[in-house]
Design an enzyme around this catalytic site. Structure first.
Site, PDB file in Angstrom:
ATOM      1  N   GLY A  83      -7.658   1.791   1.333  1.00 33.65           N
ATOM      2  CA  GLY A  83      -7.928   2.384   0.029  1.00 33.65           C
ATOM      3  C   GLY A  83      -8.910   3.540   0.072  1.00 33.65           C
ATOM      4  O   GLY A  83      -9.206   4.109   1.130  1.00 33.65           O
ATOM      5  N   GLU A 126       0.845  -1.202   0.000  1.00 30.31           N
ATOM      6  CA  GLU A 126       0.000   0.000   0.000  1.00 30.31           C
ATOM      7  C   GLU A 126       0.877   1.247   0.000  1.00 30.31           C
ATOM      8  O   GLU A 126       1.759   1.377   0.836  1.00 30.31           O
ATOM      9  CB  GLU A 126      -0.908  -0.004   1.236  1.00 30.31           C
ATOM     10  CG  GLU A 126      -1.723   1.265   1.433  1.00 30.31           C
ATOM     11  CD  GLU A 126      -2.552   1.642   0.204  1.00 30.31           C
ATOM     12  OE1 GLU A 126      -2.326   2.744  -0.331  1.00 30.31           O
ATOM     13  OE2 GLU A 126      -3.408   0.831  -0.222  1.00 30.31           O
ATOM     14  N   GLY A 171       4.137   0.085  -5.177  1.00 28.18           N
ATOM     15  CA  GLY A 171       4.509  -1.183  -5.798  1.00 28.18           C
ATOM     16  C   GLY A 171       4.543  -1.071  -7.309  1.00 28.18           C
ATOM     17  O   GLY A 171       3.587  -0.596  -7.921  1.00 28.18           O
ATOM     18  N   HIS A 189     -44.335  -7.305  11.021  1.00 27.50           N
ATOM     19  CA  HIS A 189     -45.123  -6.066  10.973  1.00 27.50           C
ATOM     20  C   HIS A 189     -44.973  -5.330  12.294  1.00 27.50           C
ATOM     21  O   HIS A 189     -45.062  -5.954  13.357  1.00 27.50           O
ATOM     22  CB  HIS A 189     -46.595  -6.399  10.742  1.00 27.50           C
ATOM     23  CG  HIS A 189     -47.499  -5.207  10.842  1.00 27.50           C
ATOM     24  ND1 HIS A 189     -47.596  -4.266   9.845  1.00 27.50           N
ATOM     25  CD2 HIS A 189     -48.316  -4.784  11.840  1.00 27.50           C
ATOM     26  CE1 HIS A 189     -48.454  -3.330  10.205  1.00 27.50           C
ATOM     27  NE2 HIS A 189     -48.904  -3.615  11.420  1.00 27.50           N
ATOM     28  N   GLY A 224     -24.583  11.903 -10.314  1.00 28.06           N
ATOM     29  CA  GLY A 224     -24.470  10.492  -9.970  1.00 28.06           C
ATOM     30  C   GLY A 224     -24.434  10.301  -8.461  1.00 28.06           C
ATOM     31  O   GLY A 224     -24.753  11.209  -7.687  1.00 28.06           O
ATOM     32  N   SER A 279      -9.119   3.390  -8.095  1.00 27.56           N
ATOM     33  CA  SER A 279      -9.434   4.498  -8.997  1.00 27.56           C
ATOM     34  C   SER A 279      -9.222   5.835  -8.303  1.00 27.56           C
ATOM     35  O   SER A 279      -9.061   5.899  -7.083  1.00 27.56           O
ATOM     36  CB  SER A 279     -10.887   4.388  -9.473  1.00 27.56           C
ATOM     37  OG  SER A 279     -11.775   4.465  -8.368  1.00 27.56           O
ATOM     38  N   LEU A 325     -17.590  -0.436  -7.469  1.00 28.76           N
ATOM     39  CA  LEU A 325     -18.255  -0.650  -6.192  1.00 28.76           C
ATOM     40  C   LEU A 325     -17.354  -1.457  -5.266  1.00 28.76           C
ATOM     41  O   LEU A 325     -16.749  -2.442  -5.686  1.00 28.76           O
ATOM     42  CB  LEU A 325     -19.567  -1.419  -6.404  1.00 28.76           C
ATOM     43  CG  LEU A 325     -20.630  -0.735  -7.270  1.00 28.76           C
ATOM     44  CD1 LEU A 325     -21.734  -1.714  -7.634  1.00 28.76           C
ATOM     45  CD2 LEU A 325     -21.208   0.476  -6.542  1.00 28.76           C
ATOM     46  N   LEU A 355      -4.128   1.589   5.593  1.00 31.44           N
ATOM     47  CA  LEU A 355      -4.749   0.601   4.724  1.00 31.44           C
ATOM     48  C   LEU A 355      -6.224   0.957   4.492  1.00 31.44           C
ATOM     49  O   LEU A 355      -6.784   1.798   5.185  1.00 31.44           O
ATOM     50  CB  LEU A 355      -4.647  -0.786   5.356  1.00 31.44           C
ATOM     51  CG  LEU A 355      -3.233  -1.289   5.680  1.00 31.44           C
ATOM     52  CD1 LEU A 355      -3.294  -2.669   6.330  1.00 31.44           C
ATOM     53  CD2 LEU A 355      -2.357  -1.339   4.436  1.00 31.44           C
TER      54      LEU A 355
END
Length: 466
Positions: free
Chosen positions: A40, A33, A116, A444, A182, A145, A319, A38
């Site tokens: 992302g 990383e 890396g 319910h 979006g 991304s 996703l 860690l």
């Protein structure tokens, strides 16, 4: 030099989940990383922090708009403490990323901090505080991304910002212009709308959330307008200019007329691009396509057979849960198993309030494919649970095959849609019919009853409460 069965470049949801599954399968595993934490994008500057701010801003909006009706009187003025809100968000992030550190230790996964890059197909150079080289029989590229932009926009990270900067603003904007209708733009737009900002959304397509079922787009558009969003669809942005603390955005509407928007912040949320900077993919024989994505086959294998790629860096929806499924898929493939992913059953969610959730085929897709289908739809406002909580907006729509009654698509706008979509995923995984769901008992009062009622509506129009 340390040698591994599997090395994973990138520690987002795809990367760290792949690492854990590899370790569970007895493979000696390393994860690389480039950032100091860690997790992302998702854990650091994406899914987790945005949901923290959405929850905080939702509490504030409830206090201002709804507490009195619930019989809760708060003396004095209710104020936003944005600094504390951002600090709480960061605490959630820190706890979550710390949890990934724990999972790496627990599973005996070696963590390397640094960039890396491939030296060749079996050797990776890690450029950190000191340069290290490792050997790996197999490598998984999980580099994710980054936010995209438009060629003429200069993102200064102060007033013209991406989602990353929007998660740590020091003031509430007076008028936030959001380019892109979006998921990201609408979620972060709603955070600041709740806190008092005026929000104008500019979308190139003819509807917001354009990749989802048009019924969801129409309903969410209606709800957001009721919340005082200014939504401008079919607008093509052509310039973004900063003058001091003012941002001027010019766009052409569908008639070709120029429209000008002025605000103090501009959030650019026009999607994300695969991130392969510094990977040196060509040294390992890994090919990229014209969109910058790593090319893979059906086994998520690159042109070099011992190197795989998953998540945002390859084709498909960007996703976190898709990346996780792919991480497990590749780990099990490397271990000699024969896993499977059904991409039709990867759900999509927008975490506005009301939430939006979808899985399977849209009406537009079924029409294009020439599939005969029937529709069962049920409004959330017809539920006792919705009236009790004052969450009246939205609906559940189930699309089923006209002949076999098999559920082909599930689309929902409403409270807890993000959680309720899992019921549809389970049903569709086992190829259930609408009648199957309609005959299951649902507690319910719950929001989930809307799923049963929509299934009843799809089964000979038998909904009970409309």
């Amino acid at each position: 030099m340390n040698s591994y069965d599997v090395a994973i470049i990138g520690s987002g949801p795809g990367g760290y989940v792949a690492a854990i599954r590899c370790a569970q399968l007895g493979l000696k595993t390393a994860i690389i990383e480039k950032y100091s934490t860690l997790g992302g994008t998702c854990l650091n500057v994406g899914c987790i922090p945005s949901k923290a701010l959405l929850d905080s801003s939702h509490h504030y909006e409830d206090a201002v708009k709804h507490f009195e009706e619930h019989g809760i009187d708060i003396p004095g003025e209710i104020k936003v403490n944005l600094k504390q809100m951002i600090a709480r968000k960061q605490a959630v992030v820190d706890t979550t990323t710390g949890g990934i550190d724990f999972l790496m230790k627990k599973n005996n996964i070696d963590v390397y901090q640094g960039l890396g890059s491939f030296k060749d197909a079996t050797h990776i150079t890690i450029s950190g505080e000191k340069e290290t080289e490792i050997e790996a029989k197999n490598t998984i590229i999980a580099t994710g991304s980054k936010p995209s932009s438009l060629p003429f926009i200069n993102i200064d990270k102060e007033r013209i910002i991406t989602s990353t900067e929007a998660l740590k603003l020091k003031e509430i904007p007076k008028h936030m212009i959001v380019i892109g209708g979006g998921v990201i733009g609408l979620e972060l737009g709603q955070v600041y709308k709740r806190l008092g900002a005026e929000v104008s959304v500019i979308e190139y397509m003819d509807r917001i959330i354009p990749t989802m079922d048009s019924g969801l787009s129409k309903e969410l558009n209606k709800v957001l307008k009721k919340q005082k969003f200014k939504i401008n669809t079919s607008h093509k942005v052509k310039s973004v200019e900063r003058k001091g603390d003012e941002i001027i955005v010019k766009a052409d509407n569908k008639k070709g007329e120029e429209v000008e928007f002025k605000g103090d912040y501009c959030l650019v949320s026009v999607g994300r691009r695969p991130y392969t900077d510094g990977l040196n993919a060509e040294a390992a024989g890994v090919k990229l396509n014209d969109k910058g994505q790593v090319e893979v086959n059906d086994h998520l294998q690159t042109a070099t057979k011992n190197i795989y790629a998953i998540g945002d860096v390859i084709k498909g929806a960007m996703l976190a849960h898709k990346a996780e499924e792919e991480g497990v898929f590749v780990a099990e493939t490397i271990a000699g198993q024969k896993p499977h992913i059904d991409y039709n059953l990867i759900p999509g969610v927008v975490y506005t309030w009301p939430e939006v959730a979808t899985v399977g085929q849209t009406e537009e897709q079924l029409k294009e494919a020439g599939v005969e289908y029937k529709v069962g739809q049920f409004p959330m406002r017809a539920l006792g649970r919705s009236r009790a909580s004052m969450d009246l907006d939205g609906f559940v729509k189930i699309l089923a095959d006209k002949t076999t009654d098999e559920i082909l698509g599930f689309h929902m706008v409403g409270a807890r849609a993000a959680d309720l979509v899992a019921e549809a995923v389970v049903a569709m995984e086992y190829r259930a019919s609408a009648e199957d769901i309609s005959r299951m008992s649902h507690a319910h009062p719950t929001f989930a009853e809307a799923v049963k009622e929509a299934a009843l509506a799809a089964t000979d129009n038998r909904a009970l409460h409309v």
